[in-house]
Design a protein around this motif. Sequence first.
Motif, PDB file in Angstrom:
ATOM      1  N   GLN A  19       0.857  -1.177   0.000  1.00 16.17           N
ATOM      2  CA  GLN A  19       0.000   0.000   0.000  1.00 16.17           C
ATOM      3  C   GLN A  19       0.894   1.228   0.000  1.00 16.17           C
ATOM      4  N   PHE A  20       0.594   2.175  -0.874  1.00 15.18           N
ATOM      5  CA  PHE A  20       1.424   3.367  -1.041  1.00 15.18           C
ATOM      6  C   PHE A  20       0.621   4.627  -0.740  1.00 15.18           C
ATOM      7  N   THR A  21       1.324   5.635  -0.219  1.00 13.05           N
ATOM      8  CA  THR A  21       0.806   6.999  -0.196  1.00 13.05           C
ATOM      9  C   THR A  21       1.801   7.893  -0.914  1.00 13.05           C
ATOM     10  N   ALA A  22       1.335   8.565  -1.968  1.00 15.86           N
ATOM     11  CA  ALA A  22       2.175   9.499  -2.707  1.00 15.86           C
ATOM     12  C   ALA A  22       1.945  10.900  -2.155  1.00 15.86           C
ATOM     13  N   VAL A  23       3.016  11.548  -1.721  1.00 13.05           N
ATOM     14  CA  VAL A  23       2.960  12.921  -1.213  1.00 13.05           C
ATOM     15  C   VAL A  23       3.578  13.813  -2.278  1.00 13.05           C
ATOM     16  N   VAL A  24       2.762  14.711  -2.852  1.00 15.93           N
ATOM     17  CA  VAL A  24       3.159  15.447  -4.052  1.00 15.93           C
ATOM     18  C   VAL A  24       3.650  16.834  -3.676  1.00 15.93           C
ATOM     19  N   ALA A  79       3.012   6.721   7.128  1.00 13.44           N
ATOM     20  CA  ALA A  79       3.870   5.735   7.760  1.00 13.44           C
ATOM     21  C   ALA A  79       3.160   5.051   8.924  1.00 13.44           C
ATOM     22  N   ALA A  80       2.375   5.816   9.684  1.00 15.18           N
ATOM     23  CA  ALA A  80       1.632   5.237  10.803  1.00 15.18           C
ATOM     24  C   ALA A  80       0.621   4.196  10.334  1.00 15.18           C
ATOM     25  N   GLN A  81       0.169   4.321   9.084  1.00 14.49           N
ATOM     26  CA  GLN A  81      -0.757   3.343   8.503  1.00 14.49           C
ATOM     27  C   GLN A  81      -0.036   2.148   7.890  1.00 14.49           C
ATOM     28  N   GLY A  82       1.287   2.168   7.931  1.00  8.40           N
ATOM     29  CA  GLY A  82       2.058   1.079   7.350  1.00  8.40           C
ATOM     30  C   GLY A  82       2.248   1.177   5.857  1.00  8.40           C
ATOM     31  N   HIS A  83       1.983   2.351   5.274  1.00  7.09           N
ATOM     32  CA  HIS A  83       2.126   2.535   3.839  1.00  7.09           C
ATOM     33  C   HIS A  83       3.582   2.835   3.474  1.00  7.09           C
ATOM     34  N   VAL A  84       3.972   2.417   2.283  1.00  7.08           N
ATOM     35  CA  VAL A  84       5.203   2.927   1.681  1.00  7.08           C
ATOM     36  C   VAL A  84       4.936   4.363   1.254  1.00  7.08           C
ATOM     37  N   VAL A  85       5.832   5.277   1.627  1.00  8.09           N
ATOM     38  CA  VAL A  85       5.635   6.689   1.328  1.00  8.09           C
ATOM     39  C   VAL A  85       6.434   7.042   0.073  1.00  8.09           C
ATOM     40  N   LEU A  86       5.745   7.586  -0.938  1.00  8.33           N
ATOM     41  CA  LEU A  86       6.385   8.030  -2.170  1.00  8.33           C
ATOM     42  C   LEU A  86       6.509   9.548  -2.136  1.00  8.33           C
ATOM     43  N   ALA A  87       7.734  10.050  -2.164  1.00  9.78           N
ATOM     44  CA  ALA A  87       7.956  11.491  -2.255  1.00  9.78           C
ATOM     45  C   ALA A  87       7.984  11.857  -3.738  1.00  9.78           C
ATOM     46  N   VAL A  88       7.010  12.662  -4.164  1.00  8.63           N
ATOM     47  CA  VAL A  88       6.873  13.026  -5.580  1.00  8.63           C
ATOM     48  C   VAL A  88       7.333  14.473  -5.727  1.00  8.63           C
ATOM     49  N   GLY A  89       8.488  14.674  -6.338  1.00 15.95           N
ATOM     50  CA  GLY A  89       9.053  16.016  -6.480  1.00 15.95           C
ATOM     51  C   GLY A  89      10.544  15.914  -6.692  1.00 15.95           C
ATOM     52  N   GLY A  90      11.264  16.949  -6.261  1.00 16.91           N
ATOM     53  CA  GLY A  90      12.708  16.989  -6.400  1.00 16.91           C
ATOM     54  C   GLY A  90      13.414  16.715  -5.094  1.00 16.91           C
ATOM     55  N   ASP A  91      14.644  17.215  -4.981  1.00 15.52           N
ATOM     56  CA  ASP A  91      15.451  16.916  -3.805  1.00 15.52           C
ATOM     57  C   ASP A  91      14.926  17.568  -2.536  1.00 15.52           C
ATOM     58  N   LEU A 102      10.496   4.414   2.407  1.00 16.84           N
ATOM     59  CA  LEU A 102      10.408   5.530   1.469  1.00 16.84           C
ATOM     60  C   LEU A 102      10.781   5.080   0.070  1.00 16.84           C
ATOM     61  N   SER A 103      10.181   5.673  -0.938  1.00 13.35           N
ATOM     62  CA  SER A 103      10.747   5.676  -2.274  1.00 13.35           C
ATOM     63  C   SER A 103      10.392   7.003  -2.935  1.00 13.35           C
ATOM     64  N   LEU A 104      10.897   7.213  -4.141  1.00 13.63           N
ATOM     65  CA  LEU A 104      10.769   8.505  -4.812  1.00 13.63           C
ATOM     66  C   LEU A 104      10.151   8.327  -6.185  1.00 13.63           C
ATOM     67  N   VAL A 105       9.348   9.326  -6.580  1.00 18.53           N
ATOM     68  CA  VAL A 105       8.938   9.486  -7.969  1.00 18.53           C
ATOM     69  C   VAL A 105       9.550  10.819  -8.404  1.00 18.53           C
ATOM     70  N   PRO A 106      10.733  10.798  -9.014  1.00 21.37           N
ATOM     71  CA  PRO A 106      11.468  12.044  -9.274  1.00 21.37           C
ATOM     72  C   PRO A 106      10.751  12.923 -10.291  1.00 21.37           C
ATOM     73  N   SER A 107      10.565  14.194  -9.945  1.00 22.12           N
ATOM     74  CA  SER A 107       9.933  15.130 -10.887  1.00 22.12           C
ATOM     75  C   SER A 107      10.408  16.552 -10.652  1.00 22.12           C
ATOM     76  N   GLY A 108      11.553  16.709  -9.993  1.00 28.44           N
ATOM     77  CA  GLY A 108      12.057  18.046  -9.714  1.00 28.44           C
ATOM     78  C   GLY A 108      13.128  18.469 -10.693  1.00 28.44           C
ATOM     79  N   ARG A 109      13.855  19.526 -10.342  1.00 24.38           N
ATOM     80  CA  ARG A 109      14.911  20.030 -11.213  1.00 24.38           C
ATOM     81  C   ARG A 109      16.192  19.226 -11.070  1.00 24.38           C
ATOM     82  N   GLY A 110      16.498  18.803  -9.835  1.00 25.68           N
ATOM     83  CA  GLY A 110      17.767  18.128  -9.607  1.00 25.68           C
ATOM     84  C   GLY A 110      17.668  16.621  -9.576  1.00 25.68           C
ATOM     85  N   ASN A 111      16.811  16.081  -8.702  1.00 18.53           N
ATOM     86  CA  ASN A 111      16.610  14.631  -8.557  1.00 18.53           C
ATOM     87  C   ASN A 111      17.923  13.905  -8.236  1.00 18.53           C
TER      88      ASN A 111
END
Length: 293
Positions: free
Chosen positions: A3-8, A54-66, A83-92
Amino acid sequence: MRQFTAVVNPAAGRSSGTAALLPVARLLREAGAGLDTRYSRSLDHARELARQAAAQGHVVLAVGGDGMAGAVGGVLSGTDAVLSLVPSGRGNDFARALELPTEPPALADLLLHAAPRAVDTIEAESAVHPKVPVLGSVYAGVDALANRYANQSRLLRGSASYYAGGARAVAGWRPATYRITVDGTTHERRGYTVVAANSAFYGFGRRIAPDARVDDGLLDVVVIQHAPKRLFFAMMNELKTGAHLRRPQVEVLRGKEVRIEADRDLPYGTDGEVDATLPVTARVRPGALNVLC
């Protein structure tokens, strides 16, 4: 099934973050995974959303840059969350250090099947910001000034903003005298910058510390000493490949803790964010963050 939660990303990159997330989200859901998407109003709000997920036991996806990766990954550092990342920023740059794939099918496959891996983080401490968790690096000097200019840019994006910010910073730069204390041993150097690196990359893919590893329990402390500005610009081009390490003006120290001081007020940055001045102490936190990579 995970189960994932993407934080944009809350800032101007939100549209690019959504564009990067959509194909990955479709593939995750088609595979049977659960995915919640949360749009944050600020980096502080992003941290709170990450805590809740995280309290729900989800994998947290950080959607953005560094900056986004640093905010979300920082709040999860020292916990059992993943944690994992969905890179979409300037640097990544932290995504590069984790060798995350850029194509949605490969990234989705990794998110579904990769085992969590423990990587190091940094704890950065100064008078204004006590014990801030950092993923990639703490850097102090002309690069922090360049990053500040890049972040302030409204006309340029991506690598162009970094090049323009760097040119502006170097043009007005005068050498600083640094006092660098690594694991109790002090070194005085005069030059452009000091970088305490957990990751090999910073500043839009520049390989500042080619031998740095995110799981070795050490910081690579890269010191770029004084040189004519024309030579400094040549070294900046060499950062793309790591060839700058062959220059006599570049020194690499290693240790678990580094304190950086200077003879005048200089900015320092962490994970693409610059809002503080020296002195700063950076400490490695071995294996503090679980990531899918």
